[in-house]
Design a protein around this motif. Structure first.
Motif, short mmCIF file in Angstrom:
data_model
loop_
_atom_site.label_atom_id
_atom_site.label_comp_id
_atom_site.label_asym_id
_atom_site.label_seq_id
_atom_site.Cartn_x
_atom_site.Cartn_y
_atom_site.Cartn_z
N PRO A 155 -12.35 -32.09 13.84
CA PRO A 155 -11.75 -30.75 13.70
C PRO A 155 -11.53 -30.08 15.05
O PRO A 155 -12.32 -30.25 15.99
N GLU A 168 -11.73 -26.63 16.63
CA GLU A 168 -12.40 -25.38 16.27
C GLU A 168 -11.47 -24.17 16.45
O GLU A 168 -10.67 -24.12 17.38
N TYR A 189 -6.82 -26.28 8.54
CA TYR A 189 -7.14 -26.31 9.96
C TYR A 189 -6.57 -27.60 10.55
O TYR A 189 -6.09 -28.47 9.82
N ALA A 210 -7.01 -31.12 12.89
CA ALA A 210 -8.02 -32.11 13.27
C ALA A 210 -7.31 -33.29 13.92
O ALA A 210 -6.10 -33.50 13.73
#
Length: 453
Positions: free
Chosen positions: A218, A220, A235, A237
């Protein structure tokens, strides 16, 4: 954001000759209508000293940005910040920073891209709403995260031509004839992977459970908002290694999000789709051919087969969400169509086409209820299904056996960023479809025999 700024810039320029003012007004008008092909034509033909310097710089930046020439757009936007700061109001500054950041990232300069966005935030934060601040912060975080890697390192193994085998497989109710492209001989981080090839997807996507299975890393503080039939958040990654046929791509960013439509009936067909290869990987290659005779994606890896920039006029451009629009003709109507190998049917065209060809559609079409499902949504709409319409695409003319005609705007409609969407079954009418990302030109091979379609 840049559209009205150009128009305001032209109105505010009072010291130009009549000729140069006419050129600037033309440029303002085509940008106001987001007609990047017209801007390209005007800019190519106009003497550069006849264009106001501010408009010339931003025109150059937008042309490079929309036609996939970051080598043109990056210096243009940097020049705008360096020499035209007094002309850059809030909207123009933020827009130019976003465009510059995207193009720097495309060239692998993610640390600089993050710096550009953060500097824009520092200057404009007090004037932006919370949504825009959040979006810019997430974008800067993504570039910062990517800066720790070397995204899209491409290695061709063995042959001078990259080859990725694919299979055309059915999807959806059998009577609807939907198909999709499933890549063969593919793996992620050394484990076999079932990947769908989708030219109508801005980013490559992987479901959360597959991201965990394949050990993606991932990034952040990132947020990935994916738009399809609806909207879903996730998100970003990193997959350390993506194997596609005889091509290895390292440090590949994926958007980690659900691919479901959240409609129980539709999701029984979407359930097998967990990983999608999108335009972000495809655009890192100078050229890619979808060969429907051999069922291979082919990518040249060595000269003299790799394309070089020429004076050819582009027939593709980016949409605002960085999908691919292509100039073509349907039923002798010039249209801009989204090229979407992830759209499982032939094609759908919008309400403007219906208004221009209303009597033909009413005389030849059959009203039908069309169901469409995609990321985050499901729709049920009435359209006219019209058979056997001619399409001229990429230098060859074929006949679409079945095309859906929208009669009114539809919320979340596929292809709503242009005049409509060309799906996989239409692409399969041709022996090949080739994307030249240097000149930003799409070409097609000769139409296939009916029994091969």
């Amino acid at each position: 954001m840049l559209r009205k700024i150009f128009l305001a810039a032209c109105i505010g320029l009072t010291s130009m000759t009549g000729f140069s003012q006419s050129i600037d007004e033309k440029i303002a008008n085509v940008i106001n209508s987001a007609d990047w092909f017209a801007l390209d034509s005007i800019y190519r033909s106009a003497p550069k000293d006849s264009i106001d310097p501010y408009i010339e710089i931003l025109s150059r930046g937008m042309l490079g940005h929309r036609f996939n020439h970051p080598d043109v757009s990056i210096p243009a936007f940097q020049e705008a910040f360096d020499t035209q700061s007094e002309n850059l109001d809030l909207e123009t500054m933020v827009s130019a920073a976003i465009f510059l950041g995207k193009d720097l990232s495309k060239m692998g300069q993610n640390e600089l891209a993050a710096s550009v966005i953060n500097q824009a935030l520092d200057v404009t934060r007090q004037d932006l709403d919370s949504v825009m601040v959040s979006e810019l912060t997430s974008q800067a975080n993504r570039y910062t995260g990517l800066a720790a890697y070397n995204p899209y390192q491409i290695q061709f193994n063995g042959d001078s031509i990259g080859k990725v085998p694919f299979a055309i497989v059915p999807i959806g109710p059998a009577d609807k004839g939907g198909v999709m492209m499933r890549l063969r001989e593919s793996s992620i981080n050394g484990m076999p992977a079932d990947i769908i090839f989708d030219t109508g997807c801005t980013f490559s996507i992987i479901s959360p459970e597959m991201a965990e299975k394949y050990g993606l890393i991932p990034l952040e503080g990132t947020k990935a908002t994916m738009l399809g039939m609806g909207k879903t958040d996730g998100y970003f990654a990193i997959a350390k290694e993506l194997q596609l046929g005889n091509i290895t791509v390292r440090d590949v960013p994926f958007s980690v999000t659900s691919i479901a439509s959240n409609h129980s009936e539709a999701d029984q067909y979407l359930d097998d789709i967990k990983i999608i290869l999108g335009n972000d990987v495809m655009l890192q290659l100078k050229e890619i051919t979808i060969d429907f005779i051999t069922n291979n994606l082919t990518i040249p890896s060595k000269a003299p087969f790799i394309p070089v920039k020429t004076d050819a006029k582009p027939n593709m451009c980016f949409t605002p969400t960085y999908l691919l629009l292509c100039k073509c003709e349907i039923h002798n109507n010039p249209v801009l169509m989204l090229i979407d190998s992830g759209y499982v049917h032939y094609a759908t065209i919008g309400e403007a086409f219906f208004e221009n060809n209303k009597q033909y559609v009413l005389d030849n079409g059959i009203k039908d209820t069309v169901r469409e499902a995609g990321i985050g949504g499901f729709s049920l709409n009435e359209r006219y299904m019209v058979p056997n319409m001619k399409i001229s695409l990429g230098g060859h003319t074929s006949e679409i056996p079945d095309i859906g005609i929208r009669t009114r705007p539809e919320v979340g409609a596929l292809g709503s960023e242009g005049d409509g969407v060309i799906g996989l079954r239409t692409l399969m009418l041709y022996s090949f479809v080739r994307f030249n990302f240097v000149d930003f030109v799409l070409t097609t091979g000769t139409p296939r025999d009916t029994h091969l379609r």
